[in-house]
Design an enzyme around this catalytic site. Structure first.
Site, short mmCIF file in Angstrom:
data_model
loop_
_atom_site.label_atom_id
_atom_site.label_comp_id
_atom_site.label_asym_id
_atom_site.label_seq_id
_atom_site.Cartn_x
_atom_site.Cartn_y
_atom_site.Cartn_z
N CYS A 132 0.72 -1.40 0.00
CA CYS A 132 0.09 0.17 0.02
C CYS A 132 0.78 1.27 -0.05
O CYS A 132 0.64 2.15 -0.76
CB CYS A 132 -1.01 -0.07 1.13
SG CYS A 132 -0.26 -0.03 2.66
N HIS A 244 -2.99 6.52 4.49
CA HIS A 244 -1.32 6.51 4.81
C HIS A 244 -0.82 7.87 4.07
O HIS A 244 -1.38 8.42 3.15
CB HIS A 244 -0.88 5.48 4.04
CG HIS A 244 -0.78 4.06 4.60
ND1 HIS A 244 -1.80 4.02 5.82
CD2 HIS A 244 -0.56 2.75 4.03
CE1 HIS A 244 -1.47 2.50 5.89
NE2 HIS A 244 -0.86 1.86 4.96
#
Length: 341
Positions: A132, A244
């Site tokens: 990710c 994130h």
């Protein structure tokens, strides 16, 4: 005629997001099968917000013959068992685990970055989805690399607890609640308390002192973007539920100004540049949740190196970092090879 699509690990965070995105993007699927372990067999799950309920089947007994694409989000151990079975049955696997990412016979794909690499899928009938934190970073790096040739990247990540699955999200919620009422906040999923704290440790430690998450960012960036780029990462878990963030320092072979970089990023696929030099003129994780874009802010020149830039990059890790990228790979596969729908 559309596709017959399988989602393996459909009851997890990423599996559910895959179903949401397939529905949102109106992926041309004639039939969807949702698979999970025996614990979830027989339960139902909604296909996005369509109102269509799908019954979960046991992956152990599923026959992949006649199915076109399988989106796997089941973790490395189940994938090791079932992905080769699906691939051997003629069903093309798009895997979200780390199992196949560095396999030289498996393409590691971010569609905005290296779409042509997907042509190598025929060697094993498997395509890998990157980590990710890597996915969002290479989307931001690619157009800048094309313009001025990146030589070195130093990245510090601020990764949300959803990257550790439902258990990670539950732990942040429970610890936060416990602290407010004066109860103990013992860590279970994480190595230290995550509520109101940051933990400079994601995945296992390697002999050189880096963690496996940091190693993944290095080797995956090289495989996807350019093997000559030097990359060093520090990966940190933060008390954020979803999204994130990354602070990225980039060194280039050629000169590039912040203004030029902003102009390039503004037009780049998959990127939303929000970069006003004022209070609130940047994107934070809370604002990126549920969005498809990789957001870039705070683009500025680094005065400590010859040709350097610094930027801030934010993305929904359950989407671009996992489910969205997998669906985009399926769309790319359809356009370049399968040509159904």
């Amino acid at each position: 005629m559309g596709y017959r699509v399988v989602v393996v690990g459909a009851t997890g965070n990423v599996g559910r997001e895959m179903l949401n995105i397939l529905a949102e993007r109106e992926f041309p699927a004639d039939e969807i099968a949702v698979l999970a372990s025996s614990r979830s067999t027989g339960t139902t799950i909604e296909y996005g917000d369509t109102g269509k309920m799908l019954k979960v089947k046991n992956v152990e007994h599923f026959d992949f013959t006649g199915w076109d694409i399988a989106l796997f989000s089941a973790g490395s151990e189940p994938t090791k068992i079932y992905a080769p079975k699906a691939a051997a049955a003629g069903c093309i696997v798009i895997d979200n685990s780390s199992l196949y990412r560095m396999d030289p016979d498996v393409p590691l794909i971010v569609p905005e970055v290296n779409p042509e690499a997907i042509d190598g899928y025929t060697k094993k009938n498997i395509i890998a989805n990157p980590n990710c934190s890597t996915a969002q970073m290479v989307v931001a790096l690619k157009p800048l690399h094309d313009a001025a040739k990146i030589t070195r990247v130093v990245v510090s990540t601020y990764q949300s607890v959803s990257g550790a699955g439902k258990e990670g999200m539950d732990e942040l919620f429970e610890q936060s609640r416990n602290i407010f009422v004066g109860d103990p906040a013992e860590p279970k999923k994480f190595t230290k308390q995550i509520a109101f704290n940051v933990i400079p440790h994601i995945d296992s430690f390697l002999d050189d002192g880096f963690t496996k998450e940091e190693w993944k960012m290095v080797v995956e960036t090289k495989k996807i973007l350019d093997p000559k780029i030097k990359v060093v990462a520090t990966c940190v878990r933060v008390p954020v539920f979803v999204g994130h963030s990354e602070a990225i320092n980039i060194e280039f072979e050629d000169e590039i100004s912040a203004k030029k970089a902003q102009s390039i990023l503004r037009e780049a696929p998959g990127i939303m540049l929000i970069d006003k030099r004022e209070d609130g003129g940047y994107v934070t994780p809370v604002e990126c949740v549920g969005d498809y874009a990789t957001f870039v802010s705070r683009v500025r020149e680094d005065p400590t190196v010859e040709n350097g830039l610094v930027l801030w990059c934010v993305s929904d890790n359950l989407r671009k970092g996992a489910a969205l990228n997998a669906v985009q790979i399926a769309e790319l596969l359809g356009r370049r090879h399968l040509k159904k729908g």
